[in-house]
Write a protein that holds these residues in place. Structure first.
Motif, short mmCIF file in Angstrom:
data_model
loop_
_atom_site.label_atom_id
_atom_site.label_comp_id
_atom_site.label_asym_id
_atom_site.label_seq_id
_atom_site.Cartn_x
_atom_site.Cartn_y
_atom_site.Cartn_z
N THR A 70 0.84 -1.20 0.00
CA THR A 70 0.00 0.00 0.00
C THR A 70 0.87 1.24 0.00
OG1 THR A 70 -0.05 0.15 2.42
CG2 THR A 70 -1.77 -1.20 1.37
N ASN A 71 0.28 2.36 -0.38
CA ASN A 71 1.00 3.63 -0.31
C ASN A 71 1.37 3.96 1.14
OD1 ASN A 71 1.09 4.07 -3.04
ND2 ASN A 71 -0.70 5.42 -3.07
N LEU A 72 0.48 3.62 2.08
CA LEU A 72 0.78 3.84 3.49
C LEU A 72 2.02 3.04 3.89
CD1 LEU A 72 0.07 5.05 6.27
CD2 LEU A 72 -1.35 3.01 6.66
N GLY A 73 2.09 1.80 3.46
CA GLY A 73 3.25 0.96 3.76
C GLY A 73 4.52 1.48 3.12
N LEU A 103 7.47 14.92 -3.16
CA LEU A 103 6.94 14.09 -4.24
C LEU A 103 5.57 13.54 -3.88
CD1 LEU A 103 10.19 12.20 -5.34
CD2 LEU A 103 9.08 14.15 -6.46
N ALA A 104 5.37 13.18 -2.61
CA ALA A 104 4.06 12.68 -2.18
C ALA A 104 3.00 13.77 -2.33
CB ALA A 104 4.13 12.20 -0.74
N GLY A 105 3.39 15.01 -2.07
CA GLY A 105 2.48 16.13 -2.26
C GLY A 105 2.06 16.29 -3.71
N GLU A 106 2.89 15.81 -4.61
CA GLU A 106 2.59 15.85 -6.04
C GLU A 106 1.91 14.57 -6.51
OE1 GLU A 106 3.21 18.55 -8.09
OE2 GLU A 106 3.71 19.54 -6.20
N GLY A 107 1.62 13.67 -5.56
CA GLY A 107 0.94 12.43 -5.91
C GLY A 107 1.86 11.28 -6.25
N GLU A 108 3.15 11.46 -6.08
CA GLU A 108 4.11 10.39 -6.37
C GLU A 108 4.60 9.77 -5.07
OE1 GLU A 108 7.32 10.59 -9.22
OE2 GLU A 108 6.51 12.50 -9.93
N VAL A 109 4.46 8.46 -4.94
CA VAL A 109 5.03 7.75 -3.79
C VAL A 109 6.19 6.92 -4.32
CG1 VAL A 109 4.60 6.05 -1.97
CG2 VAL A 109 2.80 7.68 -2.62
N VAL A 110 7.36 7.20 -3.79
CA VAL A 110 8.57 6.52 -4.26
C VAL A 110 8.95 5.45 -3.24
CG1 VAL A 110 10.97 6.81 -4.98
CG2 VAL A 110 9.32 8.65 -5.36
N ASP A 149 22.42 8.87 -5.19
CA ASP A 149 21.70 8.13 -6.23
C ASP A 149 20.21 8.47 -6.22
OD1 ASP A 149 21.67 5.82 -8.24
OD2 ASP A 149 20.21 5.12 -6.75
N TYR A 150 19.63 8.57 -5.04
CA TYR A 150 18.20 8.89 -4.90
C TYR A 150 17.89 10.26 -5.49
CZ TYR A 150 13.59 9.02 -2.77
OH TYR A 150 12.23 9.08 -2.57
N PHE A 151 18.73 11.25 -5.17
CA PHE A 151 18.48 12.60 -5.69
C PHE A 151 18.70 12.67 -7.19
CE2 PHE A 151 18.50 13.84 -1.28
CZ PHE A 151 17.55 14.84 -1.27
N ILE A 152 19.70 11.97 -7.71
CA ILE A 152 19.95 11.98 -9.15
C ILE A 152 18.76 11.35 -9.88
CG2 ILE A 152 21.39 10.98 -10.99
CD1 ILE A 152 22.66 13.37 -9.46
N LYS A 153 18.27 10.22 -9.38
CA LYS A 153 17.16 9.52 -10.05
C LYS A 153 15.84 10.27 -9.95
CE LYS A 153 19.00 4.89 -9.95
NZ LYS A 153 18.98 3.57 -9.35
N ASN A 154 15.68 11.08 -8.92
CA ASN A 154 14.42 11.79 -8.72
C ASN A 154 14.54 13.30 -8.96
OD1 ASN A 154 12.51 9.61 -7.70
ND2 ASN A 154 14.31 9.32 -6.40
N LYS A 155 15.66 13.70 -9.52
CA LYS A 155 15.93 15.13 -9.75
C LYS A 155 14.84 15.76 -10.61
CE LYS A 155 19.34 18.07 -11.97
NZ LYS A 155 20.60 18.07 -12.71
N GLN A 156 14.49 15.12 -11.71
CA GLN A 156 13.51 15.69 -12.61
C GLN A 156 12.14 15.83 -11.95
OE1 GLN A 156 14.50 17.03 -15.52
NE2 GLN A 156 12.48 17.93 -15.53
N ALA A 157 11.74 14.82 -11.20
CA ALA A 157 10.44 14.88 -10.50
C ALA A 157 10.45 16.01 -9.48
CB ALA A 157 10.14 13.55 -9.80
N PHE A 158 11.59 16.22 -8.81
CA PHE A 158 11.70 17.28 -7.83
C PHE A 158 11.64 18.65 -8.51
CE2 PHE A 158 14.31 19.99 -4.97
CZ PHE A 158 13.47 19.95 -3.88
N VAL A 159 12.34 18.79 -9.62
CA VAL A 159 12.34 20.06 -10.36
C VAL A 159 10.94 20.37 -10.87
CG1 VAL A 159 13.20 21.20 -12.45
CG2 VAL A 159 14.78 19.96 -10.97
N ASN A 160 10.24 19.34 -11.36
CA ASN A 160 8.89 19.54 -11.89
C ASN A 160 7.88 19.91 -10.81
OD1 ASN A 160 9.81 18.95 -14.44
ND2 ASN A 160 9.11 16.81 -14.39
N SER A 161 8.19 19.60 -9.53
CA SER A 161 7.23 19.86 -8.46
C SER A 161 7.26 21.32 -8.01
CB SER A 161 7.53 18.96 -7.26
OG SER A 161 8.74 19.34 -6.65
N LYS A 162 8.24 22.10 -8.49
CA LYS A 162 8.37 23.49 -8.04
C LYS A 162 7.27 24.31 -8.57
CE LYS A 162 13.23 23.37 -7.10
NZ LYS A 162 14.54 23.89 -7.37
#
Length: 192
Positions: free
Chosen positions: A70-73, A120-127, A179-192
Motif C-alpha cells: 500500500t502507499n501507506l506501507g 513528491l508525495a504532495g505531487e501524488g508520487e510515492v517513491v 543516487d536517490y536525488f539523481i534519479k528523482n531530480k527531474q520529479a523534484f524540479v517539476n514539483s516546483k
C-alpha cells in the motif's frame, strides 16, 4: 489496516522501549563472555534493536506475499527504519561508541531523502525504497548492532568489525542518497 502495516507500526512502537532500556541507568549488571563484558542493558537493547530491525524484512515479505503493498506501507516502512536507526545512532553518540560527524552525515541524508519523498508525495508520487536504499538500511542495521554489542563476538579476534561496518554504512548512506536525488531530480524540479 493490513498485517504488514501493523508490523511496521510495531517497529515504531519498539523505539521508545529501546530508548528507555538504553538510556535509563538500570542497574542490571554486566554479562561476561570470556574476557569481554557488556552491560546487560546494552545487550538487551541490542537484542531489541535487532528484533525491531528484522520486522523491516518481515513486513516487506508479507506485503508482497499477501499482495498488500500500500502507499501507506511505502511511506511508513522507510520512516520506521529512519526513526529506529536515528534513535540508535544518537544513543551511540551519547555512549561515545560512534563519531558524531558520521551520525550527523547519516541522519542528514535521512532527513533530505524524507523531505524529497514528502515533496513528491504532495505531487501524488510515492517513491518506494530501491535496492540501494535497502542495502544502505541493512548496512546501517549491521553496524549499529555491532556497536550496541560492543563489537562482540569480533572483539575476541581483535577484528574492529563494528568500526569497519560503520564506515561501510556511512559510504552506502552517502552513495544511496546521491543516487536517490539523481534519479528523482527531474520529479523534484517539476514539483516546483
Amino acid at each position: 489496516m493490513n498485517l504488514p502495516n501493523k508490523i511496521t507500526i510495531s517497529r515504531i512502537l519498539l523505539i521508545p522501549v529501546f530508548m528507555v532500556i538504553m538510556l535509563v541507568p538500570f542497574n542490571w549488571g554486566e554479562l561476561t563472555f570470556g574476557s569481554e563484558s557488556i552491560l546487560t542493558t546494552h545487550f538487551v537493547g541490542a537484542i531489541l534493536f535487532i528484533v525491531a530491525s528484522t520486522t523491516d524484512w518481515i513486513d516487506g515479505y508479507y506485503a508482497r506475499k499477501l499482495n498488500q503493498v500500500t502507499n501507506l506501507g511505502k511511506f511508513l516502512d522507510p520512516l520506521a527504519d529512519k526513526l529506529l536507526v536515528s534513535a540508535a545512532l544518537i544513543i551511540l553518540v551519547d555512549l561515545g561508541a560512534a563519531p558524531s560527524w558520521m551520525v550527523i552525515l547519516i541522519i542528514s541524508r535521512e532527513f533530505a531523502v524524507t523531505g524529497l519523498r514528502l515533496v513528491l508525495a504532495g505531487e501524488g508520487e510515492v517513491v518506494a525504497a530501491n535496492m540501494l536504499g535497502k542495502i544502505k538500511t541493512w548496512t546501517q542495521i549491521i553496524a549499529i548492532s555491532a556497536l550496541l554489542l560492543h563489537n562482540l563476538p569480533f572483539e575476541f579476534m581483535n577484528i574492529p568489525f563494528a568500526t569497519i561496518s560503520l564506515w561501510v554504512a556511512t559510504f552506502f548512506t552517502v552513495y544511496s542518497g546521491w543516487d536517490y536525488f539523481i534519479k528523482n531530480k527531474q520529479a523534484f524540479v517539476n514539483s516546483k
